[in-house]
Each structure stands twice: as C-alpha cells, then as structure tokens.
Enzyme design. Structure first.
Site, PDB file in Angstrom:
ATOM      1  N   HIS A  80       0.275  -1.248  -0.074  1.00 31.12           N
ATOM      2  CA  HIS A  80       0.116   0.028  -0.143  1.00 31.12           C
ATOM      3  C   HIS A  80       0.549   1.491   0.122  1.00 31.12           C
ATOM      4  O   HIS A  80       2.130   1.264   0.754  1.00 31.12           O
ATOM      5  CB  HIS A  80      -0.858   0.083   1.742  1.00 31.12           C
ATOM      6  CG  HIS A  80      -0.181   0.085   2.514  1.00 31.12           C
ATOM      7  ND1 HIS A  80      -0.956  -0.385   3.512  1.00 31.12           N
ATOM      8  CD2 HIS A  80       0.846   1.033   3.585  1.00 31.12           C
ATOM      9  CE1 HIS A  80      -0.125  -0.123   4.462  1.00 31.12           C
ATOM     10  NE2 HIS A  80       1.003   1.072   4.413  1.00 31.12           N
TER      11      HIS A  80
ATOM     12  N   GLU B 252      -5.347   0.658  -0.174  1.00 29.08           N
ATOM     13  CA  GLU B 252      -5.256  -0.518  -0.131  1.00 29.08           C
ATOM     14  C   GLU B 252      -4.533  -1.587  -1.468  1.00 29.08           C
ATOM     15  O   GLU B 252      -5.899  -0.871  -2.039  1.00 29.08           O
ATOM     16  CB  GLU B 252      -5.727  -1.354   1.511  1.00 29.08           C
ATOM     17  CG  GLU B 252      -5.801  -0.484   2.519  1.00 29.08           C
ATOM     18  CD  GLU B 252      -4.484  -1.578   3.604  1.00 29.08           C
ATOM     19  OE1 GLU B 252      -3.074  -1.442   2.835  1.00 29.08           O
ATOM     20  OE2 GLU B 252      -4.688  -1.872   4.874  1.00 29.08           O
TER      21      GLU B 252
END
Length: 237
Positions: A136, A141
């Site tokens: 990330h 994410e």
C-alpha cells in the site's frame, strides 16, 4: 521508474532530504505531501537540521493519511509522526499545513476538502511516501483504483496489525482516510522510500510484477517522474 539503492538508511535519508531542500529552494511555493511512519523520520530530521531560514516560508504541507477515529493529539496518530519531527521544528505556520481529521463527523466532506485544497494548488509538487508490507501507498490498500482521489479505506488485517507499533496500547484500527492514488500519479514527482530487510519481499514484487491495482505501489512504474529509493537492506537483489 528510477530505482536507486543506497548503502545505508542514513545515506537514503540524506538523499531524500537533499532532494526536498533543493526543490523548495528552486520552487518556494511548492506543495508537498509527506507520509508518517518510521521510514521518513530521519529524512525529516535531516531536513530540519539542514534547512536555511526562509526555505519553507511559502511551502504548503499536506499530510498523506490518518487513522479514522484517532485523535490528532494521540502520539500514534499519523499527524503526530509528521508534526513533531518536521512541521513544528521548521516553524511552519498553521495555514500552510493540512492534515486529515480522523474524527470528522463527515469523512466524505473531509476527503472533498483535501481534494479541493490539492486542486487549488495545481496538484502536488512532491509526494513522498513509504511502502506497506502489502504494497500500500498511504492507506490505499490493495484493490484501490488508480483513479481514486482522497477517500476512506477499509484497512487490511496486516495494516491494522503493523499499525499497532505506533501506539502505546492496543488500539482498534479499521479504517483510514487518505490521499488517493490519482493524486500520487498526478504529482509532479512521486517518491517511495523503503528501508530494512523486512521490505525486501515487497520491493521485489514492485520490481518484478506488472502494474496492477492489487499492488498499489506498482503505480510508481507508470508515473512520469517516479522514484523508488531503498537502502541496501531493502534491496532484494
């Protein structure tokens, strides 16, 4: 993507700090987005140590992200990890600094506020971030669209688990609020820093895998001016 390996964490941090200092001396009204965490800490300290009076008088700083539900005064907040080592010792005036408010009642409005601020500055001049164990960037994410601006993210278990190291006691971390990957790609210069042998696997993935949204850091490979700077411990070669 420019990939560069430095012998030590100190050499990596010196290079990153010198890059920022030289940039702001040539572009005094720059807008810079920086990450919190342990990786940029020595870079921040070096900037503070080597800055000359006036270097940052007109610079705007934007914090990369924040844990949702965490007070800015909490020592584990993303804000604290930028404010204490960088913003406060540089004496940056409050109107030239913007952090996400993880306690905002309307998080979507908070995202829009940051989007509008970045747009009003003509985009980011520099975005300097670390890289998560899952690849990330910020709290974008795996699976986050490369077309996303500031947004609320659902944290993966590994992010919530690793994030505990910043807090003095067990702290529930489920969501984040973050600058988006679209901001990263639109920044004039994008820099990813990594240090330590714990980052070897994820750096290897970034170097070897094709660009895909399952690996957010792979976006660096399609940036027009992207840099991946690591110390020798993080280099998988």
């Amino acid at each position: 993507m420019n990939y560069q390996v430095f012998d030590t964490y100190e050499a990596l941090s010196q290079h990153a700090a010198q890059f920022v200092l030289e940039y702001v001396r040539q572009h005094p009204t720059a807008t810079i987005c920086v990450a919190s965490g342990q990786t940029p800490m020595l870079t921040f300290q070096t900037i503070v140590a080597q800055a000359q009076p006036g270097d940052f008088d007109q610079v705007t700083f934007i914090g990369l992200d924040e844990w949702v539900g965490i007070e800015p005064s909490n020592p584990g907040s993303c804000r604290a990890y930028i404010d204490l080592p960088l913003i406060t010792p540089l004496g940056i005036s409050p109107e030239r600094v913007s952090f996400f408010d993880g306690l905002a009642e309307d998080l979507e409005a908070e995202c829009q506020r940051v989007n509008e601020l970045i747009a009003s500055k003509g985009g980011l001049d520099i975005i300097m971030v670390g890289i998560g164990m899952n690849g990330h960037l910020g709290l974008n994410e795996p699976g986050t669209s490369f077309d996303t601006y500031a947004h609320i993210s659902q944290l993966e278990e590994v992010t919530a688990s690793v994030g505990q190291k910043y807090f003095q006691s067990e702290t529930p971390l489920t969501q984040g609020i973050t600058v988006g990957l679209k901001h990263f790609l639109e920044a004039k210069t994008a820099i990813v820093l990594a240090n330590g042998d714990g980052k070897q696997n994820i750096i290897k993935r970034v170097l070897e895998e094709p660009v895909h949204e399952g690996l957010p850091a792979s976006a660096l490979k399609i940036h027009s001016n992207g840099h991946l700077w690591v110390d020798s411990a993080a280099n998988p070669a």
